[in-house]
Scaffold this active site. Structure first.
Site, PDB file in Angstrom:
ATOM      1  N   CYS A 139      -2.984   1.120  -0.335  1.00 15.12           N
ATOM      2  CA  CYS A 139      -2.246  -0.084  -0.681  1.00 15.12           C
ATOM      3  C   CYS A 139      -0.852   0.187  -1.208  1.00 15.12           C
ATOM      4  O   CYS A 139      -0.251  -0.686  -1.818  1.00 15.12           O
ATOM      5  CB  CYS A 139      -3.043  -0.841  -1.747  1.00 15.12           C
ATOM      6  SG  CYS A 139      -3.588   0.241  -3.099  1.00 15.12           S
ATOM      7  N   SER A 140      -0.295   1.371  -0.976  1.00 15.14           N
ATOM      8  CA  SER A 140       0.989   1.700  -1.601  1.00 15.14           C
ATOM      9  C   SER A 140       2.109   0.781  -1.146  1.00 15.14           C
ATOM     10  O   SER A 140       3.078   0.565  -1.881  1.00 15.14           O
ATOM     11  CB  SER A 140       1.355   3.157  -1.308  1.00 15.14           C
ATOM     12  OG  SER A 140       1.403   3.394   0.086  1.00 15.14           O
TER      13      SER A 140
END
EC number: 2.1.1.37
Length: 341
Positions: free
Chosen positions: A99-100
């Site tokens: 999810c960066s």
């Protein structure tokens, strides 16, 4: 005297009563969520993981029945007859799609739709597609419940449009999704970690809405502090900034902002005994406020509620912990899913 919940060992899992509900985990990393489900009495059937080193660590600590070392796109493309039959009678499909690109740090919107390798040596992927790849796996396996964890940044600004697409996809697949923004500090975890949880039940089960509310007292850094930290090199800028810090400073960024008018090194956090730890991320640098050193490996293990006998092999402890869901956080959620549903 009983131990606090964050002070535990993998060997304790043998004493946990099993209720027979099953889980399969995608993007499993070091198995933080896996351990949470096991602590809550679930039976783990296996995992999908792209990173060979993470899979080695996972196998060493969890001995999965059905491990799949491959990208999730390859897993979802496997013919059904090449998968274990029990995966098609699954209670929970679990996943934490990387999810960066939705993190609140940096120019995140500029990253959406781009291809990234989120760790050296991994396959280059479009990270904002991975959630939908995960839901394709859900469509294939049709579990009773889907649980997906992600960063709070998905609820902020333009990313809310992405969340709407995800919720629509859940509904298309025949699930009733619920969204929960939870802070691990209210769940017995010695860390302020806000995470978004999608929890969805299959429509054909007529289950009531899930209630997730936690209000545990905070666990402060002094409660988990243990062992010697790695001393700072006295010739570095970080050391000189640490020496010039003031009691109100929470990071090295506070020092640089005061001195230069611009925050830099803000990812180097100053941990204070009387406060709850900040979010432990894979790139975190935590320094003790009263001595010029990084926190100890045991500090990282306890802050993340990993077991004290976890075998990290030759990997960095804070990296593996920071990439994972705190086991105690997932345990609390998994318990409620079992109790209410």
């Amino acid at each position: 005297m009983s131990h606090p919940a964050w002070d535990w060992k993998l060997s304790d899992l043998a004493e946990v009563p099993k209720h027979g509900r099953t889980v399969f985990s995608c993007f499993s990393c070091g198995g933080g969520s896996t351990m949470g489900y096991k602590l809550a009495g679930y039976t783990m059937l296996g995992n999908v993981e792209i990173d060979p080193q993470m899979m080695r660590i996972y196998r060493k600590n969890h001995n999965p029945l059905h491990p799949f070392l491959m990208p999730i796109q390859d897993f979802k493309a496997l013919p059904n007859d090449q998968l274990p039959p029990e995966l098609f009678d699954l209670d929970i499909l679990d996943g934490s799609p990387p999810c960066s690109v939705f993190s609140l740090s940096g120019d995140r919107e500029d990253k959406w739709g781009g291809e990234y390798s989120f760790r050296e040596g991994q396959v280059v992927q479009r990270l904002d597609d991975l959630f939908f790849d995960f839901l394709d796996v859900a469509e294939k396996l049709k579990p009773r419940v889907i649980v997906a964890e992600n960063v709070r940044g998905m609820m902020v600004g333009k990313a809310r449009g992405f969340v709407s697409l995800v919720l629509s996809r859940f509904r298309e697949l025949g699930y009733r999704p619920q969204l929960f923004l939870l802070n691990s500090a209210t769940m017995g975890v010695p860390q302020k970690r806000e995470r978004l949880f999608f929890v969805a039940a299959r429509e054909d089960q007529a289950l009531p809405p899930l209630q997730l509310e936690f209000n545990d007292p905070p666990v402060l850094y002094r409660d988990v502090r243990s062992g010697e930290g790695k001393p700072l090199n006295t010739s570095t800028k970080t050391y000189s900034r640490w020496k010039r810090k003031r009691p109100i400073d929470l990071s090295m960024g506070d020092v640089t902002e005061r001195e230069k008018g611009k925050a830099s090194d803000y990812n180097t956090i100053i941990l204070k005994d009387q406060k709850v730890s900040n979010t432990l991320a894979s790139s975190s640098w935590f320094l003790r406020s009263d001595e010029p050193c990084r926190i100890s490996d045991m500090d990282s293990i306890r802050i993340q509620t990993f077991p004290s006998d976890y075998d990290f092999l030759d990997s960095d402890v804070s990296y593996v912990c920071g990439m994972s869901v705190p086991p105690l956080m997932m345990k609390r959620i998994a318990e409620q899913i079992h109790l209410q549903w």
